[in-house]
Design a protein around this motif. Structure first.
Motif, PDB file in Angstrom:
ATOM      1  N   PHE A 193      19.248 106.825  25.607  1.00  0.00           N
ATOM      2  CA  PHE A 193      20.457 106.019  25.508  1.00  0.00           C
ATOM      3  C   PHE A 193      21.726 106.871  25.507  1.00  0.00           C
ATOM      4  CE2 PHE A 193      17.989 102.444  23.191  1.00  0.00           C
ATOM      5  CZ  PHE A 193      17.533 101.978  24.420  1.00  0.00           C
ATOM      6  N   GLU A 195      24.601 109.292  26.942  1.00  0.00           N
ATOM      7  CA  GLU A 195      25.201 109.328  28.266  1.00  0.00           C
ATOM      8  C   GLU A 195      26.339 110.331  28.303  1.00  0.00           C
ATOM      9  OE1 GLU A 195      25.389 109.324  31.701  1.00  0.00           O
ATOM     10  OE2 GLU A 195      24.094 107.629  31.183  1.00  0.00           O
ATOM     11  N   TRP A 234      27.361 101.588  31.268  1.00  0.00           N
ATOM     12  CA  TRP A 234      26.294 102.335  30.588  1.00  0.00           C
ATOM     13  C   TRP A 234      24.922 101.943  31.145  1.00  0.00           C
ATOM     14  CZ3 TRP A 234      22.605 100.282  27.032  1.00  0.00           C
ATOM     15  CH2 TRP A 234      21.868 101.249  26.343  1.00  0.00           C
ATOM     16  N   GLN A 235      24.707 100.666  31.393  1.00  0.00           N
ATOM     17  CA  GLN A 235      23.434 100.228  31.955  1.00  0.00           C
ATOM     18  C   GLN A 235      23.244 100.716  33.391  1.00  0.00           C
ATOM     19  OE1 GLN A 235      23.303  95.906  31.409  1.00  0.00           O
ATOM     20  NE2 GLN A 235      21.636  96.192  29.955  1.00  0.00           N
ATOM     21  N   ARG A 242      17.451 100.954  30.339  1.00  0.00           N
ATOM     22  CA  ARG A 242      18.523 100.323  29.573  1.00  0.00           C
ATOM     23  C   ARG A 242      18.703  98.842  29.870  1.00  0.00           C
ATOM     24  NH1 ARG A 242      23.086 105.115  30.376  1.00  0.00           N
ATOM     25  NH2 ARG A 242      21.934 106.746  29.248  1.00  0.00           N
ATOM     26  N   CYS A 245      18.069  96.635  26.887  1.00  0.00           N
ATOM     27  CA  CYS A 245      18.962  96.771  25.728  1.00  0.00           C
ATOM     28  C   CYS A 245      19.996  95.651  25.770  1.00  0.00           C
ATOM     29  CB  CYS A 245      19.645  98.134  25.744  1.00  0.00           C
ATOM     30  SG  CYS A 245      20.727  98.433  24.323  1.00  0.00           S
ATOM     31  N   PHE A 250      23.716  97.411  22.041  1.00  0.00           N
ATOM     32  CA  PHE A 250      24.554  98.456  22.626  1.00  0.00           C
ATOM     33  C   PHE A 250      25.756  98.746  21.740  1.00  0.00           C
ATOM     34  CE2 PHE A 250      28.526  99.003  25.021  1.00  0.00           C
ATOM     35  CZ  PHE A 250      28.328 100.281  25.541  1.00  0.00           C
TER      36      PHE A 250
END
Length: 415
Positions: A193, A195, A234-235, A242, A245, A250
């Motif tokens: 997770f 980044e 982010w995904q 991810r 999630c 998140f």
């Protein structure tokens, strides 16, 4: 002790006599304000000629700093140190605070508002120097309510006549994501997770710009939009691990709040991405939905200008086809075929998936709110029809051009 006098600075009645340089003076025991000063002389000759001067004139200290002002100055300095602001920022914030605390509008305010006044001066300084700082950050440091902070902030801008530029969305994205805890793996953030900060900021800025181009930002609070864009960015950077999630998880991993409208902004962004994906031939075959469209955000953002133009032009094509169908006669085969295609059906009557989509519109036009019911008119208002005669005293309010004024003057002279 004098019980009758009160301190003009803090209002306390604790006034004491203090001997300073062998001269008695009245001083407030609570804040240290000097009510009356003793007289000073430098030499015996000056004393013989009665050339004494006051203490403030002898030292050049014409102002007495109260405890409230000293505490505020210390708070401004501490706040600038916490935010790691340059020294020039601190000087500007101090000058604003001293101007504000001396203004009559802030003399009789509560201690809470005086504490917020410190944050307002620092916030104004950062905005004027284009330093990315949000109101929420200041409120969290001061433990202040945002509504109260906003009211004091607007009052400071009005009374001090300050000009503050608006914070751009790019700066807001950088500031908001700077507090995220996803940029290094830890006990609370698994390695899959975590980044890279620069990649996530760059991708989030692109999504926010897309939201701005599709009218999702106008008239909305920017933080929910930035939060939803950060989640999609982010995904999309590592969708394999991810996609499962959720949005609340998140925000919990990032250590940020989940604003209530963020779910709606996320849905609107997904709708825009799906509209754009429908314009790409290689994505139509994959039957992309709101979950799998995240995998293709990089391609969609790379061609976003072309895809947005295609979405707009498709709406124009739909309007033109509908107009042509309406102008054709019912007996014409072309008109019948055009109307069948406009309705998304085959000539045989079977439903088909139409590739023509409506143009991108602002959310207020796609989902308009219900209009509030107007109050019932009173009997006196209902009696007004608009044909009532206009009195001579009110006629000038209805005249707009010079020609009308001349005609009205001629009519008055004729009568």
């Amino acid at each position: 002790m004098s019980g009758q006098k009160k301190c003009p600075d803090c209002g306390s009645s604790e006034i004491v006599e203090d001997a300073h340089y062998a001269q008695n003076q009245l001083v407030c025991a609570d804040c240290g304000f000097i009510l009356t000063e003793g007289l000073l002389t430098t030499t015996f000759q000056d004393e013989e000629h009665l050339q004494e001067v006051t203490y403030s004139r002898s030292t050049g200290q014409n102002e007495q700093l109260s405890r409230c002002k000293l505490r505020g100055i210390k708070r401004v300095q501490d706040l600038c140190k916490v935010l790691y602001l340059p020294a020039v920022f601190e000087d500007t914030a101090l000058s604003y605070f001293q101007r504000a605390i001396e203004h009559p509008s802030f003399h009789l305010v509560s201690l809470e508002k005086k504490e917020i006044l410190v944050g307002c001066c620092v916030f104004v300084t950062c905005r004027q120097h284009n330093w990315p700082l949000t109101m929420g950050t200041i409120c969290s440091l001061l433990y202040a309510e945002k509504e109260l902070f906003a009211s004091v902030y607007l009052c400071v801008l009005k009374e001090l006549e300050l000009d503050v530029p608006a914070l751009s969305l790019t700066d807001l994205v950088k500031t908001h994501l700077n507090s995220f805890k996803l940029f290094q793996s830890s006990a609370s953030v698994p390695a899959k997770f975590a980044e890279d900060k620069e990649k996530m900021v760059a991708r989030t800025i692109q999504i926010v710009e897309l939201a701005s181009e599709t009218w999702l930002v106008t008239g909305r609070h920017p933080v929910p939009i930035v939060t939803a864009a950060a989640y999609l960015a982010w995904q999309s950077l590592q969708p394999a691990g991810r996609l499962t999630c959720t949005f609340p998880r998140f925000c919990k991993l990032a250590g940020t709040d989940l604003p209530p409208p963020a779910h709606l902004r996320l849905k609107e962004l997904n709708d825009v991405l799906l509209r754009m994906a429908s314009q790409l031939a290689w994505l139509r075959v994959l039957n992309v939905d709101k979950k799998t469209v995240v995998k293709h955000i990089g391609d969609l953002l790379q061609h976003r200008h072309f895809l947005l133009r295609s979405s707009f032009s498709s709406g124009d094509t739909e309007d033109q086809s509908a107009t042509a169908a309406g102008d054709g006669s019912e007996s014409s085969p072309q008109a019948a075929g055009g109307s069948a295609q406009a309705e998304g059906r085959h000539p045989g009557g079977k439903q088909k998936c139409s590739s023509v989509r409506r143009p991108l519109l602002p959310p207020c036009l796609i989902n308009p709110r219900k209009r509030l019911r107007t109050a019932a008119l009173s009997p006196s208002d209902q009696a007004i029809t608009g044909d009532e005669a206009i009195s001579d005293s009110e006629i000038e309010q209805y005249l707009r051009s010079q020609e009308e004024m001349r005609e009205f003057s001629k009519a008055q002279a004729w009568h």
